[in-house]
Design an enzyme around this catalytic site. Sequence first.
Site, PDB file in Angstrom:
ATOM      1  N   SER A   1      36.677  35.177  35.679  1.00  0.00           N
ATOM      2  CA  SER A   1      37.709  36.195  35.466  1.00  0.00           C
ATOM      3  C   SER A   1      38.483  35.846  34.207  1.00  0.00           C
ATOM      4  O   SER A   1      38.633  34.658  33.867  1.00  0.00           O
ATOM      5  CB  SER A   1      38.645  36.182  36.678  1.00  0.00           C
ATOM      6  OG  SER A   1      39.844  36.852  36.367  1.00  0.00           O
TER       7      SER A   1
ATOM      8  N   TYR B   1      44.389  30.913  41.730  1.00  0.00           N
ATOM      9  CA  TYR B   1      43.101  31.585  41.484  1.00  0.00           C
ATOM     10  C   TYR B   1      42.671  31.318  40.038  1.00  0.00           C
ATOM     11  O   TYR B   1      41.509  30.959  39.782  1.00  0.00           O
ATOM     12  CB  TYR B   1      43.285  33.074  41.754  1.00  0.00           C
ATOM     13  CG  TYR B   1      42.123  33.975  41.372  1.00  0.00           C
ATOM     14  CD1 TYR B   1      40.943  33.996  42.108  1.00  0.00           C
ATOM     15  CD2 TYR B   1      42.240  34.852  40.281  1.00  0.00           C
ATOM     16  CE1 TYR B   1      39.897  34.856  41.765  1.00  0.00           C
ATOM     17  CE2 TYR B   1      41.202  35.711  39.939  1.00  0.00           C
ATOM     18  CZ  TYR B   1      40.032  35.709  40.677  1.00  0.00           C
ATOM     19  OH  TYR B   1      39.002  36.561  40.329  1.00  0.00           O
TER      20      TYR B   1
END
Length: 248
Positions: free
Chosen positions: A145, A159
């Site tokens: 990501s 995350y």
Amino acid sequence: MFDLSNKTALITGAGQGVGRGIADALARQGAAVAINDLDPDRAESAANELRDSGKRAVAAPFDVTSFEKTRAGYEAAVAALGPIDILVNNAGIPAGMNVASFRDTEPEDWRKYLDLNAYGVMNCAKVAVDSMCDRGWGRIVTISSGAGQIGISLGISAYGAGKGAGISFMRHLAAEVARFGVTANTLALGMIDNHYDASVTEHLVKSIPVRRLGRPEDVGPAVVYLASEEAGWMTGQTIGLNGGSTTS
Ligand SMILES: NC(=O)c1ccc[n+]([C@@H]2O[C@H](COP(=O)([O-])OP(=O)(O)OC[C@H]3O[C@@H](n4cnc5c(N)ncnc54)[C@H](O)[C@@H]3O)[C@@H](O)[C@H]2O)c1
């Protein structure tokens, strides 16, 4: 070009969402696919649908955060399909993912992101890479990501830390295994339209130059390329796939 017949692929977290799209794309190019998911029903139903459309597919349910379960699940997939040529580390959103400022989190909140995005990726690479090196051909693709590359104030710091660890690991792995014919690349995705409600989507889209969120169908073709024979000169890269949200 990009013919994957006679190749086998294991895709983690492929029972739904992006992973499902990747499995469909690899199967369309002729690969036999092992559909991993933590949820066995999801894995089985995705594999069934692919089989119903004439593709070679098996369910491979296991938890990638456990090395022992990953090894056993990988061996079961090999027994069903033969040696794995292509590993796609897609599982990355843990059950119960939540958004909170780092200041409002506690150490016990962070572990699940690192377990999945650092250990999960390393567990799968560990069980698959020796056979790829021994056979002189392999492709490892990790779905990461933009949150692993840049800082954003969305309350996803743990995350992002896990995603960043996965990106760094893939670069080192690529450098170590390139001479054995094995490549390792990462796709850093922007926001995909499978977790946001309409009001959030409207707001997010304004920050994306292409003016839409991504779709699982946007990711599969990029993985097909990275998994192909033709991509043998591409390794160690982290490639943004994000509608132009970040550029480099
Ligand atoms: N959705 C987005 O906006 C977005 C943005 C950037 C990156 N990504 C990345 O794309 C990948 C896929 O995201 P998605 O939105 O399709 O996720 P998703 O939550 O829709 O699906 C992921 C699947 O992974 C499975 N899974 C979770 N933990 C697992 C484990 N321990 N072992 C095996 N399987 C497990 C889940 O059961 C689920 O079926 C992830 O790596 C995510 O971080 C997603």
